[in-house]
Design a protein around this motif. Sequence first.
Motif, PDB file in Angstrom:
ATOM      1  N   LEU A  91      -9.324  19.476 -10.641  1.00  0.00           N
ATOM      2  CA  LEU A  91     -10.394  18.607 -11.129  1.00  0.00           C
ATOM      3  C   LEU A  91     -11.554  19.372 -11.760  1.00  0.00           C
ATOM      4  O   LEU A  91     -12.383  18.774 -12.450  1.00  0.00           O
ATOM      5  CB  LEU A  91     -10.915  17.729  -9.985  1.00  0.00           C
ATOM      6  N   TRP A 113      -2.472   9.875  -5.580  1.00  0.00           N
ATOM      7  CA  TRP A 113      -3.443   8.795  -5.464  1.00  0.00           C
ATOM      8  C   TRP A 113      -4.129   8.553  -6.800  1.00  0.00           C
ATOM      9  O   TRP A 113      -3.841   9.198  -7.798  1.00  0.00           O
ATOM     10  CB  TRP A 113      -4.465   9.113  -4.379  1.00  0.00           C
ATOM     11  N   ALA A 114      -5.046   7.581  -6.840  1.00  0.00           N
ATOM     12  CA  ALA A 114      -5.819   7.287  -8.049  1.00  0.00           C
ATOM     13  C   ALA A 114      -7.171   6.714  -7.639  1.00  0.00           C
ATOM     14  O   ALA A 114      -7.325   6.146  -6.549  1.00  0.00           O
ATOM     15  CB  ALA A 114      -5.076   6.289  -8.948  1.00  0.00           C
ATOM     16  N   THR A 115      -8.146   6.850  -8.514  1.00  0.00           N
ATOM     17  CA  THR A 115      -9.506   6.400  -8.184  1.00  0.00           C
ATOM     18  C   THR A 115      -9.615   4.888  -8.087  1.00  0.00           C
ATOM     19  O   THR A 115     -10.542   4.370  -7.473  1.00  0.00           O
ATOM     20  CB  THR A 115     -10.509   6.899  -9.241  1.00  0.00           C
ATOM     21  N   CYS A 120      -5.597   4.124  -1.293  1.00  0.00           N
ATOM     22  CA  CYS A 120      -5.722   5.577  -1.494  1.00  0.00           C
ATOM     23  C   CYS A 120      -7.099   6.064  -1.048  1.00  0.00           C
ATOM     24  O   CYS A 120      -7.229   7.063  -0.333  1.00  0.00           O
ATOM     25  CB  CYS A 120      -5.517   5.939  -2.967  1.00  0.00           C
ATOM     26  N   LYS A 121      -8.121   5.348  -1.486  1.00  0.00           N
ATOM     27  CA  LYS A 121      -9.492   5.761  -1.179  1.00  0.00           C
ATOM     28  C   LYS A 121      -9.808   5.611   0.305  1.00  0.00           C
ATOM     29  O   LYS A 121     -10.548   6.419   0.869  1.00  0.00           O
ATOM     30  CB  LYS A 121     -10.481   4.945  -2.028  1.00  0.00           C
ATOM     31  N   GLY A 143      -4.013  17.006  -3.133  1.00  0.00           N
ATOM     32  CA  GLY A 143      -4.083  15.690  -3.744  1.00  0.00           C
ATOM     33  C   GLY A 143      -3.700  15.761  -5.213  1.00  0.00           C
ATOM     34  O   GLY A 143      -4.050  16.720  -5.902  1.00  0.00           O
ATOM     35  N   CYS A 145      -4.267  13.445  -8.356  1.00  0.00           N
ATOM     36  CA  CYS A 145      -4.971  12.243  -8.837  1.00  0.00           C
ATOM     37  C   CYS A 145      -4.395  11.817 -10.185  1.00  0.00           C
ATOM     38  O   CYS A 145      -4.533  12.521 -11.182  1.00  0.00           O
ATOM     39  CB  CYS A 145      -6.468  12.536  -8.958  1.00  0.00           C
ATOM     40  N   GLY A 148      -6.990  11.548 -12.829  1.00  0.00           N
ATOM     41  CA  GLY A 148      -7.984  12.620 -12.737  1.00  0.00           C
ATOM     42  C   GLY A 148      -8.408  13.175 -14.083  1.00  0.00           C
ATOM     43  O   GLY A 148      -9.518  13.688 -14.224  1.00  0.00           O
ATOM     44  N   ALA A 155     -13.401  10.896  -9.397  1.00  0.00           N
ATOM     45  CA  ALA A 155     -12.543  11.428  -8.342  1.00  0.00           C
ATOM     46  C   ALA A 155     -13.302  12.432  -7.475  1.00  0.00           C
ATOM     47  O   ALA A 155     -13.224  12.389  -6.236  1.00  0.00           O
ATOM     48  CB  ALA A 155     -11.309  12.086  -8.952  1.00  0.00           C
ATOM     49  N   ASN A 168      -7.435  19.290  -5.214  1.00  0.00           N
ATOM     50  CA  ASN A 168      -6.938  18.107  -5.904  1.00  0.00           C
ATOM     51  C   ASN A 168      -6.653  18.470  -7.351  1.00  0.00           C
ATOM     52  O   ASN A 168      -7.495  19.070  -8.026  1.00  0.00           O
ATOM     53  CB  ASN A 168      -7.960  16.972  -5.835  1.00  0.00           C
ATOM     54  N   ILE A 170      -4.816  17.240 -11.266  1.00  0.00           N
ATOM     55  CA  ILE A 170      -4.555  16.068 -12.106  1.00  0.00           C
ATOM     56  C   ILE A 170      -3.055  15.989 -12.392  1.00  0.00           C
ATOM     57  O   ILE A 170      -2.332  16.971 -12.249  1.00  0.00           O
ATOM     58  CB  ILE A 170      -5.357  16.117 -13.424  1.00  0.00           C
TER      59      ILE A 170
END
Length: 217
Positions: A91, A113-115, A120-121, A143, A145, A148, A155, A168, A170
């Motif tokens: 990131l 996961w994704a924002t 996920c969050k 992670g 993302c 991302g 994120a 994390n 991308i």
Amino acid sequence: MEEKTKSQIRKEEKQAKKEAKRRKYQNAPALVRAWHMWLKYVVLVLVIIALLFCGFVYASYRYVMYEAQKLAENIVPAAEGDLLKFTTKDLDGNEINSEDLFRGHELTMLNVWATWCGPCKRELPDLGKMAKDFEAKNCQIVGLCLDGDEEGETAKKLLKEAGVEYLNIIAPENMMDVLPVVNIPTTYFLNSEGCVVGEPIVGAYVEEYPKRLEGLK
């Protein structure tokens, strides 16, 4: 003479009002009557347009869902033994090579996961705490993302608020070739060579991650 009931009186009053309204409309200037008629047509046309629009939106929704279902049916998640090889960035924009990423630990738990993903969050704070326990067992949490690249700052903010300190990354450009997923969060365990071990855990089942790790040790 028979006395009128209340219901008859109300009915006659209603009819009288209706008749008075009709006479008023007939006695109104031609321009007013034309305007009234035009307004009726405008309302009717707007109602028809609204119905057509709703029908179009519904049909489009059904089509998108149908295409998404067909796509999902053709996606085969990574299976045990599959080797993951990719290059990407974290990131912060640092280059990441999968071989170097997995080589340093006996196992890696890769959490996709994704924002925009609520489940996920919600599991991020638990993962942040879990990472330290896993590290002591020679298993790192990483992670991945999905958005991302576009939502990197969002994120990083979410991760900071959740107390997450683990790496994390991308999604690589060839994400669907390297690690196809249908639902998120999806969590994979990989060995030091980057091969998938065990079945993926689909969904935010935080309590399953330590169990899976113990089963793989």
